[in-house]
Enzyme design. Structure first.
Site, short mmCIF file in Angstrom:
data_model
loop_
_atom_site.label_atom_id
_atom_site.label_comp_id
_atom_site.label_asym_id
_atom_site.label_seq_id
_atom_site.Cartn_x
_atom_site.Cartn_y
_atom_site.Cartn_z
N SER A 237 -3.24 -2.83 -5.48
CA SER A 237 -1.74 -2.15 -4.04
C SER A 237 -0.79 -3.26 -3.67
CB SER A 237 -2.30 -1.32 -2.91
OG SER A 237 -3.00 -2.55 -1.76
N LYS A 238 -0.05 -3.01 -2.52
CA LYS A 238 1.26 -3.61 -2.29
C LYS A 238 0.63 -5.44 -2.15
CE LYS A 238 5.14 -3.00 -2.69
NZ LYS A 238 5.91 -3.98 -3.41
N ARG A 239 -1.13 -5.45 -1.43
CA ARG A 239 -1.11 -6.30 -1.20
C ARG A 239 -2.31 -7.32 -1.72
NH1 ARG A 239 -6.32 -5.56 -0.68
NH2 ARG A 239 -6.08 -3.76 -1.59
N GLY A 241 0.32 -8.11 -4.34
CA GLY A 241 1.23 -8.89 -4.82
C GLY A 241 2.96 -7.84 -5.53
N GLU A 247 9.61 -5.52 -9.69
CA GLU A 247 10.09 -6.80 -8.92
C GLU A 247 8.71 -7.81 -10.28
OE1 GLU A 247 7.21 -6.33 -5.51
OE2 GLU A 247 6.46 -4.48 -6.16
#
Ligand code: GLU
Length: 465
Positions: A237-239, A241, A247
């Site tokens: 997940s976003k956590r 990176g 991106e």
């Protein structure tokens, strides 16, 4: 039988690397077998889907080089087709109308939980012969006994007791079809022979197989690839990176590096790590899938990116470098210059962003070059001034303005005076780059060109005062 695969993203967000990986697998399976790779946009959730996200997903696929056959189909255009299938099931008795409210169904689930049974709809309206009506849904009349099993391309045999599955809703009270029904109707209409997707869908598959059978459709093969985890074994997940393909594009990764990296997360061919696109197409097979979850490894992705940066033709890196320099406000650099700079940084940059950062001094106006204070204090000292002045005069007229010839000329200057190379090396470097590190000194000077080299030497001489 010719293979047909598909990728079916929901345009509710950017293409994340997990989705990209299933797209890559589906694309490779089709390309390796001379089959077709189709695209379906699952945009039935109108509130959360957008054209902008669809475009962003398609852009990410193009960037990765995943070409699809024909035009993408959009589920939002196809409600009549889904409804025709549901109507046929109603007519054939494999579906029925149900008037139970969500509250009643929740109460059934509660009761089941209370006695330790699987919480599910209890089939109350199965045999009531209801017709359409306000607030009613259409449910699948599933088998109550027996097992549904299939041979998963990744997981092997998967079996569920039909008694575990409840009579799923096919049409909601507002008339819209549900996910499982739409997917089955579409995969059949598109002639899909192989469905590869994330294992978060593994529970849907027996339900979908039952729908195939009820509708009299031929079943495709299914394969569920384990989801990508972070190093901490939690779902990525976003956590952890960056998670979207875009991106990584913006962070200066090459598409071939990300493609190679993602393929190896959950698939192998011997112990080979580096695969060109052509090799992947030649070697790909479903026997190479791994059953265990793959952990995202940033260091390995960086290693692959360095590999591809090092092994790309500099003129292929040049436009990428130009884009990242432009983001730093350095525009109008010629392709020749970008190519020359890329060649100098290929052996050392991990990403194109890093390359642009490090190489920016080449293309900034001479007057804007910033000098590192410590480097100036250490190397631009009064003792070297006379040498910089003399070498400036040499560089002003010396022909050809090429690294090896310039090096020989500077060496001759030093030999005459019995001086070591290091007396002038760092002072020249600091003078023309503003700092103590750069690619080879004379390569740097050559790419910088005569005019900038002289202008920067003038600034350095003035700094000594
Ligand atoms: N739209 C689904 C998803 O994004 C696709 C499921 C499938 O491939 O069948 O998860």
């Amino acid at each position: 039988m010719s293979i047909v695969t598909r990728f079916a993203p929901s345009p509710t967000g950017h293409l994340h690397i997990g989705g990209a990986r299933t797209a890559i697998f589906s694309w490779l399976l089709a390309r390796s077998e001379g089959g077709r790779f189709l695209l379906r946009i699952e945009d039935t959730d109108r509130a959360r889907s957008s054209q902008e996200m669809t475009d962003a997903i398609l852009d990410s696929m193009r960037w990765l080089g995943l070409d699809w056959d024909g035009e993408p189909i959009f589920q939002s255009d196809r409600s009549e087709i889904y409804n025709a299938a549901i109507d046929r099931m109603l007519a054939e008795g494999t579906a029925y109308w149900c008037e139970c409210t969500p509250e009643e169904v929740e109460a059934m689930r509660e009761r089941a939980r209370a006695v330790g049974a699987k919480p599910k709809y209890d089939g109350r309206c199965r045999e009531r012969g209801l017709g359409p009506g306000e607030g009613r849904v259409v449910r699948f009349k599933g088998p109550l006994t027996g097992k549904t099993l299939y041979d998963d391309l990744v997981l092997g045999t998967v079996a569920v007791d039909n008694a575990e599955l409840d009579d799923m809703i096919l049409r909601r009270p507002d008339g819209s079809p549900t996910y499982n029904l739409a997917v089955v109707v579409d995969d059949n209409a598109m002639g899909v022979t192989h469905v590869l997707r994330g294992d978060d869908h593994v529970n849907n598959t027996p339900r979908q197989i039952l729908l195939y059978r009820a509708l009299g459709f031929a079943e495709p093969r299914f394969g569920h690839v384990p989801l990508i985890h972070g190093q901490d074994k939690k779902k990525l997940s976003k956590r952890h990176g960056a998670v979207s393909v875009m991106e990584y594009e913006r962070a200066g990764y090459l598409p071939e590096a990300l493609l190679n990296y993602l393929v190896r997360l959950g698939w192998a061919s011997g112990d080979q790590e580096i695969f060109s696109r052509e090799e992947l197409i030649a070697l790909f097979d479903t026997a190479g899938f791994s059953k265990s979850a793959a952990a995202f490894d940033q260091a390995k992705l960086d290693w692959l990116n360095s590999h591809y940066i090092q092994n790309s033709a500099p003129d292929r890196l040049a436009p990428h470098l130009g884009r990242f320099l432009a983001e730093r406000g350095r525009t109008g650099v010629s392709l020749d210059t970008l190519t020359a700079i890329a060649a100098l940084y290929q052996p050392r940059a991990k990403t194109l962003v890093e390359m642009a950062e490090q190489a920016e001094f080449f293309v900034m106006p001479d007057a804007e070059l910033e000098y590192d204070e410590k480097a100036v204090a250490k190397f631009l000292t009064p003792e070297v001034k006379e040498h910089l002045v003399a070498l400036r005069a040499l560089f002003a007229t010396f022909e050809p303005f090429e690294a090896r010839a310039l090096e020989a000329a500077v060496q001759a200057y030093l030999d005459e005076r019995e001086l070591k190379f290091k007396v002038v090396a760092q002072p020249i470097r600091v003078a023309v780059t503003g700092r103590t590190f750069s690619p080879g000194l004379f390569e740097t000077v050559e790419v910088l060109g005569r005019e900038s080299t002289l202008a920067r030497l003038d600034r350095a001489i003035a700094l000594i005062g």
